[in-house]
Design a protein around this motif. Structure first.
Motif, mmCIF file in Angstrom:
data_model
loop_
_atom_site.group_PDB
_atom_site.id
_atom_site.type_symbol
_atom_site.label_atom_id
_atom_site.label_comp_id
_atom_site.label_asym_id
_atom_site.label_seq_id
_atom_site.Cartn_x
_atom_site.Cartn_y
_atom_site.Cartn_z
ATOM 1 N N PRO A 1 13.183 -4.352 -3.192
ATOM 2 C CA PRO A 1 11.992 -4.700 -2.402
ATOM 3 C C PRO A 1 10.674 -4.705 -3.189
ATOM 4 O O PRO A 1 9.830 -5.560 -2.938
ATOM 5 N N LYS A 2 10.488 -3.804 -4.120
ATOM 6 C CA LYS A 2 9.200 -3.749 -4.818
ATOM 7 C C LYS A 2 9.081 -4.820 -5.905
ATOM 8 O O LYS A 2 8.013 -5.024 -6.451
ATOM 9 N N MET B 1 -4.276 -2.538 -6.230
ATOM 10 C CA MET B 1 -4.689 -3.499 -7.239
ATOM 11 C C MET B 1 -4.148 -2.978 -8.570
ATOM 12 O O MET B 1 -3.093 -3.395 -9.003
ATOM 13 N N ALA B 2 -4.826 -1.995 -9.192
ATOM 14 C CA ALA B 2 -4.307 -1.388 -10.413
ATOM 15 C C ALA B 2 -4.221 0.120 -10.157
ATOM 16 O O ALA B 2 -5.224 0.825 -10.154
ATOM 17 N N SER B 3 -2.990 0.590 -9.975
ATOM 18 C CA SER B 3 -2.752 1.929 -9.456
ATOM 19 C C SER B 3 -3.436 3.055 -10.218
ATOM 20 O O SER B 3 -3.869 4.033 -9.620
ATOM 21 N N SER B 4 -3.519 2.947 -11.537
ATOM 22 C CA SER B 4 -4.072 4.068 -12.300
ATOM 23 C C SER B 4 -5.596 4.037 -12.307
ATOM 24 O O SER B 4 -6.238 4.933 -12.850
ATOM 25 N N LEU B 5 -6.191 3.012 -11.713
ATOM 26 C CA LEU B 5 -7.646 2.872 -11.706
ATOM 27 C C LEU B 5 -8.227 2.878 -10.289
ATOM 28 O O LEU B 5 -9.403 3.203 -10.090
ATOM 29 N N ASP B 6 -7.424 2.507 -9.296
ATOM 30 C CA ASP B 6 -7.899 2.350 -7.918
ATOM 31 C C ASP B 6 -8.421 3.659 -7.329
ATOM 32 O O ASP B 6 -7.766 4.694 -7.432
ATOM 33 N N VAL B 7 -9.580 3.567 -6.692
ATOM 34 C CA VAL B 7 -10.158 4.712 -5.998
ATOM 35 C C VAL B 7 -10.723 4.211 -4.682
ATOM 36 O O VAL B 7 -11.243 3.095 -4.611
ATOM 37 N N VAL B 8 -10.606 5.025 -3.632
ATOM 38 C CA VAL B 8 -11.167 4.680 -2.330
ATOM 39 C C VAL B 8 -12.433 5.498 -2.127
ATOM 40 O O VAL B 8 -12.470 6.673 -2.492
ATOM 41 N N GLY B 9 -13.477 4.881 -1.573
ATOM 42 C CA GLY B 9 -14.703 5.647 -1.353
ATOM 43 C C GLY B 9 -15.602 4.982 -0.331
ATOM 44 O O GLY B 9 -15.348 3.856 0.111
ATOM 45 N N GLY C 1 0.777 -1.238 0.000
ATOM 46 C CA GLY C 1 0.000 0.000 0.000
ATOM 47 C C GLY C 1 0.804 1.281 0.000
ATOM 48 O O GLY C 1 0.255 2.357 -0.159
ATOM 49 N N THR C 2 2.131 1.176 0.183
ATOM 50 C CA THR C 2 2.909 2.410 0.216
ATOM 51 C C THR C 2 3.150 2.919 -1.210
ATOM 52 O O THR C 2 3.096 2.156 -2.165
ATOM 53 N N LEU C 3 3.397 4.218 -1.321
ATOM 54 C CA LEU C 3 3.541 4.851 -2.633
ATOM 55 C C LEU C 3 4.822 5.682 -2.679
ATOM 56 O O LEU C 3 5.272 6.190 -1.655
ATOM 57 N N PRO C 4 5.408 5.840 -3.876
ATOM 58 C CA PRO C 4 6.624 6.637 -3.995
ATOM 59 C C PRO C 4 6.305 8.131 -4.079
ATOM 60 O O PRO C 4 5.340 8.533 -4.729
ATOM 61 N N SER D 1 2.441 -6.131 -11.874
ATOM 62 C CA SER D 1 3.552 -5.329 -11.356
ATOM 63 C C SER D 1 3.413 -5.105 -9.845
ATOM 64 O O SER D 1 4.359 -5.295 -9.083
ATOM 65 N N ASN D 2 2.205 -4.731 -9.423
ATOM 66 C CA ASN D 2 1.997 -4.436 -7.996
ATOM 67 C C ASN D 2 2.149 -5.663 -7.109
ATOM 68 O O ASN D 2 2.415 -5.535 -5.914
ATOM 69 N N LEU D 3 1.964 -6.837 -7.661
ATOM 70 C CA LEU D 3 2.078 -8.049 -6.846
ATOM 71 C C LEU D 3 3.508 -8.599 -6.803
ATOM 72 O O LEU D 3 3.780 -9.583 -6.137
ATOM 73 N N GLN D 4 4.436 -7.938 -7.517
ATOM 74 C CA GLN D 4 5.823 -8.424 -7.532
ATOM 75 C C GLN D 4 6.447 -8.394 -6.131
ATOM 76 O O GLN D 4 7.330 -9.180 -5.828
ATOM 77 N N ARG D 5 5.995 -7.450 -5.295
ATOM 78 C CA ARG D 5 6.646 -7.270 -4.001
ATOM 79 C C ARG D 5 6.379 -8.419 -3.029
ATOM 80 O O ARG D 5 7.063 -8.546 -2.029
ATOM 81 N N TYR D 6 5.385 -9.239 -3.330
ATOM 82 C CA TYR D 6 5.088 -10.359 -2.436
ATOM 83 C C TYR D 6 5.986 -11.518 -2.809
ATOM 84 O O TYR D 6 5.632 -12.376 -3.616
#
Lengths: 459, 495
Positions: free
Chosen positions: A90-91, B207-215, A49-52, B319-324
């Motif tokens: 890490p990422k 999930m998908a950074s350019s689409l994700d929104v919190v509400g 969840g962290t961002l650059p 891409s976002n799941l690479q960190r796991y």
């Protein structure tokens, strides 16, 4: 042995930028010698969840570097993600730049040859792996350090030129204050590509990874150059690229990968950081950055030498770390003689550097008109440093020097009276005082004239 | 008086203000309700019982001293388990993060806590928000409170079910292609997807950074605006947030008279359930009846939106799941076997930790980003994304007679049965066909309860989607308050 083969060398230089915080988080950038994993935070550890958050200071520094290397600064730039798995990353991706770097093109002159640059882009450094027997330990203090990657065109034609190129870059980044650039500490690292050709056929291109001293750059390239020359006849010309490592202890290169592995980094635009508009002055002011770029050593030398000659220019550069002389030389209100005399003076008298800028200008102007004996000049300067008032120290010195002249001429023109005085007729001093007072048209203190005469005649 | 857990934020806030109830009463009532019904619904992955009671007492103390922070002070809410909560396990409903306790709060959580809101628990979701039914959760399947044999929608299914079943007064969800709006629609609650960048994504598992929104998901549009007031605004930790602040305090309904509502042809064509369509058309008639102008438009590029979405989204997911990677946190194969080689550590940790859908998206995303395919897929998708955006810009262009708002269905069908589509990813993806195009465009959209369709065993909710122009979040919420007054759907599920 094919010594008539032409050598082609290109360099990729990684330069850690000297910033307070890391490239994309708020950790201090000074963790290199600290205990492992003490300069880390959720962002540079790539916690979920962290961002650059891009560091604008690093962007300014790379653009300054680009400007001083004649690069083109584009209107738009962006970051991209470069993916690969490794425990020091890490990422699982490195935030780097793919097709829109901050600096494009550019060149640097080395040994009288223009070495073209392809680009300079900004990225984040990875952490360090410490290999400990069967285990490897990860230290992420370095992860996220801003890193400029400079890619040259293959314009370098000898190992020594490659070394000189690196040395010039080191001088440059230090003069710009954008990097500490200590190679042994890894602030500056280099990968070198080398091949040889006879004009119709080319040897394989050998990439030598991670060269971390100037000496190693030259040595590794020299070794590869002779190897490629020796083996040239056995090449088909279709070998492509090979990667080799350099063992600095034994001084040999060794094969890392026989064939370039098909690496696929799956670059795509970093969605967490909007693209940059480099024409937007509220974001970055390129004009201001241009003005902030200090004159580089070679440029200073050229400017100084033009007025004061090569030797004096070298001497000035050695002591004048405040670039005071450059300021005086660039001042249109001072004539050429004043500038030259100022340059000569500063080499002999470091105290000049303690004068204020205004005082230096005044001094240079006076020096253009008048010649002072060196001891008097020394007094003028030390007085001015103390009092902060250059003009009155000059005036006092002026008066003092005419007193000395008058005393000298009266002594010279009245040998009889001097003889009498020395023989014991002390009252003769009154006559001599009168003569000096006449010469100075009464503008002197008789007591001062007396002591000056007594000092000069002695006895 | 109705049970406290049934209150809206507005009602509860007024009662707290007047000191007629305490926050502790409210929180205890909510937990009692959870204890009664969550065994059936399974909306919560984790309950923050002790923390919530402690916070409620602190809130009551503030209120007694006349220092109430604002309208959320003392209000029990829930948070989708995709948002990091400091000191509280955060799993994304995935085995790979089981046991992960963040040392930091998501900005939204931080803001809610500073506003005095009380987090009663973390709600279930499709693992990493990959899904439209909450069946992809690695831990449990959440049921629709209106029919326990049916799914609540997803991926914020736990949040929607918790709000619908009165197990919290409101909840925080995330929406990448409909994950707030679709479950809100299927559970008859309000689900608001703000403009991209209106709410910080910091600390929200990507999930998908350019689409994700919190509400927010809430019982009313007014409550949604109270939540927005607390969570929106620029954030130094999220460079993609919109720079200007928007004020959502005390929003009032605006008159529907003279407002232009556009119905895009493409959203009412084949594929839509006829009963769902008639619920929406009935609502449209009501709007017309109260003076709203109804026009038909075309959004020609929208037919490509689902394809575009299923390229961009998995690309960013992969891409976002690479960190796991089993090295720093979460599930690690190293814990069972410390003789693994690096490559094995990666493949085993990821192979064991990720579920089927995450693996599917990693493979899709890796493929579309790989050398030789990037131009054909990803790059082309970005271009069409711009066309989709342009369609919406044009629809809302006032100088060219554009509309104030666009109205569409939220979901082509009401809630489907548990298991009905879980083995058919394409059918599952198609259930988002009306919500997905909104995210690539970045515009705000809301799902409002519009009515019900009768099925043999139950009546099932239908939501109406109202879309606004980019950054027009405030006016969309003001119009939504008015639309809710007009449509008056306030039935509760019978649990």
């Amino acid at each position: 042995m094919n010594s008539d083969l032409k050598t082609t060398i290109g360099l990729e230089i990684h330069i850690q930028l000297k910033t307070n915080r890391k490239m994309f988080c708020f950790c201090s950038n000074k963790g290199e010698d600290e205990s492992p994993n003490t300069f880390v935070c959720p962002i540079c550890l790539a916690m979920p969840g962290t961002l650059p958050v891009p560091n604008i200071d690093a962007i300014e520094k790379i653009i300054k570097l680009g400007l001083s290397l004649n690069c083109q600064i584009p209107e738009k730039s962006k970051f991209d993600r470069k993916h690969y798995f490794y425990p020091d990353l890490p990422k699982g991706y490195q935030i780097s730049q793919y097709d829109m770097p901050f600096c494009k093109g550019g060149y640097l002159e080395v040994d009288g040859k223009k070495i073209r640059l392809n680009r300079i882009h900004l990225e984040e450094d990875a952490g360090k792996l410490i290999h400990d027997g069967e285990r490897s330990i990860v230290d992420l203090n370095r992860a996220g350090t801003p890193l400029a990657e400079m890619v040259s065109e293959p314009d370098i034609d000898s190992p020594s030129q490659a070394k000189h190129f690196m040395q010039s870059i080191q001088k440059l980044v230090r003069a710009l204050d954008v990097s500490l650039a200590n190679m042994e500490q890894g602030h500056m690292r280099c990968d070198a590509n080398i091949s040889v050709t006879n004009g119709t056929k080319r040897s394989p291109i050998v990439e030598i990874k991670n060269l971390n001293s100037f000496r190693f750059v030259e040595k590794a390239l020299t070794i590869e150059q002779s190897r490629l020359q020796d083996e040239f006849d056995s090449y088909s010309g279709k070998e492509g690229k090979v990667t080799r490592g350099f063992d600095s202890k034994s001084g040999v290169t060794y094969q890392l990968r026989s064939k370039e592995e098909a690496k696929d980094y799956r670059y795509f635009p970093e969605p967490d950081i909007p693209p940059f508009d480099l024409t937007d002055k509220s974001f970055i002011d390129i004009e201001r950055l241009k003005n902030e770029i200090p004159m580089l050593p070679e440029q200073k030398m050229a400017v100084l030498a033009e007025v004061v000659g090569d030797d004096l220019a070298k001497a000035i550069l050695k002591i004048d770390h405040k670039d005071a002389t450059l300021g005086i030389l660039g001042d249109g209100s001072i004539d050429k003689k004043g500038k030259l005399m100022f340059g000569k003076l500063i080499v002999n008298n470091k105290e000049v550097l303690n004068l204020s800028r205004e005082q230096m200008v005044d001094l240079a102007k006076v020096l253009g008109e008048k010649v002072f004996p060196s001891n008097i000049l020394r007094n003028i300067i030390s007085e001015a440093v103390k009092s902060g008032d250059l003009i009155s120290s000059i005036n006092i010195a002026d008066d003092k020097s005419s007193l000395t002249e008058a005393v000298d001429s009266v002594i010279k023109n009245n040998p009889e009276a001097v003889k009498k005085y020395l023989a014991g007729k002390k009252e003769t001093i009154g006559f001599l005082i009168g003569q000096v007072m006449r010469e100075l048209q009464g503008k002197a203190d008789p007591g001062e004239v007396k002591s000056s005469l007594e000092n000069k005649i002695g006895g | 008086m109705k049970p406290l857990y049934q209150l809206t934020i507005k009602e509860a806030s007024d009662l707290l203000e007047e000191k007629k109830i305490s926050s502790l009463d409210l929180v205890e009532s909510v937990f009692k309700r959870i204890d009664q019904v969550d065994e059936k619904v399974k909306a919560y992955l984790l309950l923050n019982r002790d923390g919530a009671i402690k916070s409620a007492k602190l809130s009551d103390e503030r209120i007694s001293r006349g220092k109430r922070i604002g309208r959320l002070d003392g209000i029990p809410i829930s948070v989708k388990d995709l948002l990091c909560t400091k000191g509280i396990e955060t799993t994304a409903a995935s085995n790979i993060l089981k046991g992960f306790i963040p040392s930091y709060n998501a900005t939204v959580v931080e803001k809610l806590e500073r506003a005095g809101a009380i987090i009663v628990g973390k709600t279930n979701l499709d693992a990493f928000a990959h899904g439209s039914s909450t069946e992809n959760s690695d831990f449990q399947v959440t049921k629709n409170p209106w029919d326990l044999n049916r799914i609540p929608g997803g991926s914020s299914g736990g949040s929607a079910a918790a709000v619908a079943a009165d197990m919290c007064l409101a909840s925080i969800g995330t929406d990448t292609g409909g994950s707030i709006r679709q479950p809100a629609s299927l559970c008859s609650v309000v689900g608001f997807k703000p403009s991209y960048g209106r709410v910080s994504r910091y600390g929200v598992i990507a999930m998908a950074s350019s689409l994700d929104v919190v509400g927010p998901l809430a019982k009313t549009a007014e409550d949604a605006s109270i939540m927005m007031d607390a969570i929106s605004g620029p954030d130094d930790l999220d460079p993609t947030t919109i720079k200007e602040n928007e004020n959502f305090t005390n929003l009032k309904p605006i008159s529907l008279k003279g407002l232009k509502f556009a119905l895009p042809r493409e959203f009412f064509a084949k594929g839509i359930d006829e009963d769902v369509k008639s619920v929406i058309m009935k609502a449209v008639d009501d709007i017309k009846g109260s003076g709203g102008e109804i026009v038909e438009i075309s959004l020609p590029s929208v037919k490509y939106a689902l394809s575009v979405y299923y390229i961009i989204q998995p690309a960013e997911v992969s891409s976002n799941l690479q960190r796991y990677d089993g090295v720093r946190y979460g599930h690690s194969a190293y814990r069972d076997r410390n003789d693994l080689k690096l490559e094995e550590l990666y493949t085993n940790s990821r192979g064991q930790g990720f579920g089927k859908e995450a693996k599917r998206r990693i493979m899709l995303g890796t493929y579309v980003l790989s050398a030789g395919y990037y131009d054909a897929y990803y790059k082309k998708a970005l271009k069409i994304r711009t066309l989709v955006k342009n369609d919406f810009d044009k629809a809302f262009d006032k100088s060219a007679g554009g509309a104030d708002f666009v109205i569409t269905p939220v979901s082509p069908t009401p809630a489907f049965k548990v298991g009905e589509k879980s083995n058919d990813p394409i059918q599952m993806y198609l259930s988002d066909i009306y919500t997905v195009p909104i995210n690539p465009a970045g515009v705000p959209a809301i799902s409002l309860p519009a009515g019900f369709v009768e099925r043999v065993t139950s009546k099932l909710p239908v939501g109406m989607q109202v879309i606004g122009s980019f950054k027009d979040d405030k006016r969309l919420l003001e119009a939504s308050i008015a639309l809710q007054d007009l449509l008056k759907i306030d039935e509760k599920p019978n649990l």
